[in-house]
Design a protein around this motif. Structure first.
Motif, PDB file in Angstrom:
ATOM      1  N   ARG A 112      99.596  63.863  20.321  1.00  0.00           N
ATOM      2  CA  ARG A 112     100.182  64.164  21.633  1.00  0.00           C
ATOM      3  C   ARG A 112     101.076  65.406  21.557  1.00  0.00           C
ATOM      4  NH1 ARG A 112     102.478  59.824  22.301  1.00  0.00           N
ATOM      5  NH2 ARG A 112     104.650  60.358  21.985  1.00  0.00           N
ATOM      6  N   ILE A 113     101.901  65.501  20.510  1.00  0.00           N
ATOM      7  CA  ILE A 113     102.777  66.665  20.354  1.00  0.00           C
ATOM      8  C   ILE A 113     101.933  67.933  20.209  1.00  0.00           C
ATOM      9  CG2 ILE A 113     104.453  67.794  18.835  1.00  0.00           C
ATOM     10  CD1 ILE A 113     105.562  64.950  18.222  1.00  0.00           C
ATOM     11  N   LEU A 140     100.595  68.928  12.292  1.00  0.00           N
ATOM     12  CA  LEU A 140     100.461  69.525  13.619  1.00  0.00           C
ATOM     13  C   LEU A 140      99.530  70.727  13.573  1.00  0.00           C
ATOM     14  CD1 LEU A 140     104.133  69.288  14.929  1.00  0.00           C
ATOM     15  CD2 LEU A 140     102.121  68.206  15.963  1.00  0.00           C
ATOM     16  N   ALA A 167     110.246  70.411  17.914  1.00  0.00           N
ATOM     17  CA  ALA A 167     109.353  69.249  17.946  1.00  0.00           C
ATOM     18  C   ALA A 167     109.869  68.223  16.946  1.00  0.00           C
ATOM     19  CB  ALA A 167     107.928  69.660  17.580  1.00  0.00           C
ATOM     20  N   TYR A 185     109.470  68.762  22.345  1.00  0.00           N
ATOM     21  CA  TYR A 185     108.317  67.891  22.103  1.00  0.00           C
ATOM     22  C   TYR A 185     108.826  66.689  21.309  1.00  0.00           C
ATOM     23  CZ  TYR A 185     106.515  72.632  22.656  1.00  0.00           C
ATOM     24  OH  TYR A 185     106.299  73.921  23.087  1.00  0.00           O
ATOM     25  N   GLU A 225     100.726  68.932  23.568  1.00  0.00           N
ATOM     26  CA  GLU A 225     101.834  69.448  24.379  1.00  0.00           C
ATOM     27  C   GLU A 225     102.200  70.872  23.967  1.00  0.00           C
ATOM     28  OE1 GLU A 225     105.025  66.612  24.101  1.00  0.00           O
ATOM     29  OE2 GLU A 225     103.934  65.108  25.251  1.00  0.00           O
ATOM     30  N   GLY A 246     107.844  62.723  19.829  1.00  0.00           N
ATOM     31  CA  GLY A 246     106.868  61.675  19.594  1.00  0.00           C
ATOM     32  C   GLY A 246     107.319  60.354  20.173  1.00  0.00           C
ATOM     33  N   SER A 254     101.181  59.983  18.108  1.00  0.00           N
ATOM     34  CA  SER A 254     102.335  60.815  18.489  1.00  0.00           C
ATOM     35  C   SER A 254     102.132  62.257  18.054  1.00  0.00           C
ATOM     36  CB  SER A 254     103.623  60.263  17.867  1.00  0.00           C
ATOM     37  OG  SER A 254     103.983  59.045  18.459  1.00  0.00           O
TER      38      SER A 254
END
Length: 169
Positions: free
Chosen positions: A16-17, A47, A124, A140, A20, A142, A13
């Protein structure tokens, strides 16, 4: 307590964030990650590390203590917390573990606006569980996790909980 996401799923997750964020902003120029203490700050760090891994660019990140701006406090206590990263004109991405009513995010936006006027503010979150009380949505996410108001979503992170998982009870 039932585990919904394990350490591997959480890592996916976050990955992926990070992708993105890079895609939506067409790179990493002017991005600053602002993690809501405590777990949001650790998520912002992760992140930033993922983005650095993919783009070889160090995206600044910082934690923010939003207690001063909460609307459930009767009076402001203590000094206004400080942020040691320039947010003026930047794309500020607020990072938090769980999005629920939206009140924590509102307090974070008040805090950020106290320091500077960002060009944009994005959000996010690792988990969006619904039940918004304010018109706030995540850019964003997860995992979307529909819950009842009585259920408790618990995010555990290795930095303080010795394990990565998302549980519901």
């Amino acid at each position: 307590m039932k585990e919904i996401v394990d350490a591997i799923g959480m890592s996916r997750s976050i990955t992926r964030i990070a992708h993105e964020i890079i895609e939506k902003n067409k790179g990493t120029d002017n991005i600053v990650l602002v993690g809501i203490k405590t777990r949001g700050e650790f998520l912002a760090k992760r992140l930033a590390e993922k983005i650095n891994l993919f783009e070889e660019v160090a995206v600044p990140y910082v934690g923010i203590d939003i207690n001063y701006w909460r609307d459930d406090e009767k009076k402001k206590v203590g000094d206004i917390p400080t942020i040691n990263v320039d947010l003026q004109g930047k794309i500020v991405i607020i990072v938090d573990d769980v999005l629920f009513s939206g009140r924590t995010i509102r307090a974070a936006m008040d805090g950020i606006m106290n320091y500077a006027r960002p060009a944009e503010i994005h959000l996010a979150v690792l988990v969006d569980r619904g039940h918004r009380e304010l018109p706030i949505r995540a850019d964003y996410v997860g995992k979307n996790l529909p819950t009842s108001k009585k259920e408790i979503v618990s995010v555990k992170m290795a930095e303080i909980d010795e394990v990565d998982s998302i549980c519901i009870e």
